[in-house]
Structures are given as C-alpha cells and as structure tokens.
Design a protein around this motif. Structure first.
Motif: not given
Length: 122
Positions: A37, A39, A45-47, A104, A106-107, A109, A112
């Motif tokens: 990801f 940011q 924050r993006e995939f 893709d 985020r939830q 994952y 980190w």
C-alpha cells in the motif's frame, strides 16, 4: 506478533526505478498473501499490489499496472515491489502488509510494516 520491515525507498528522478523489499520476521510467511500500500501526504492509504502465498497470482491497482511488479521469495521470507517508469505522483510512504487472502481491501490486512519513503522528482 509478526514483524514486517520495509527497505529500498529513496529519491529517484521521474522515469527511474526502485525496488522495495519487505522482510517478514515470522515462520508463517509462506501461509499468507502479502500486499503493498502507499500513502501520500494528505491522502488516504491506497492499495498498490498483492500476491498470493505461493506467488502464483497477483493483482495491481490500475495506476501502477504495467509499471510495478510484486514478487516474493518464501525461502527468504521477503516480498518485493519492483517499480519502473516512476512518476512524481508515485511519491508516498510505501507499506507492506499481510492478509489471509489475495485482496485489495485494507481491512483484511492484519499486520503492517513501518513504511519506507519513496520520492520521485520531476
């Protein structure tokens, strides 16, 4: 608790390349899908990309398709992101993360890394 450590970020000119690495300090690395990801300042924050446990399937954000390649080496507990033809809009902090499935979202994952800065100058 799994620990993910990114490296390889830096400053590069537009059109250049960088390879990011993410080392996983865990014995279960090969049982999880992995993702990247990013940011940018002031943005969500993006995939970017993800890869299955075996490396047999990958998925990418449309913005990086054809330029970025995700791969992994389970013997080294490491996932990579090869970034080519970099653009200023690729500037961001890049994070690797672990998920139980190829996704893709985020939830999904649950672990980190701390992130590595990538800056692309025009």
């Amino acid at each position: 608790q799994v620990q993910l450590v990114e490296s390889g970020g830096g400053l590069v000119q537009a059109g250049g390349s960088l390879r990011l690495s993410c080392a996983a300090l865990t014995r279960t690395f090969s049982t999880y899908s992995m993702g990247w990801f990013r940011q940018a300042p002031g943005k969500e924050r993006e995939f970017v990309a993800a890869i299955t446990e075996s490396g047999g399937r990958t998925t990418y954000a449309d913005s990086v398709k054809g330029r970025f390649t995700i791969s992994r080496d389970n013997a080294k507990n490491t996932v990579y992101l090869q970034m080519n033809s970099l653009k200023p809009e690729d500037t961001a902090v890049y994070y690797c993360a672990r998920a139980p499935i190829l996704t893709d979202l985020r939830q999904f994952y649950d672990a980190w890394g701390q992130g590595t800065q990538v800056t692309v100058s025009s």
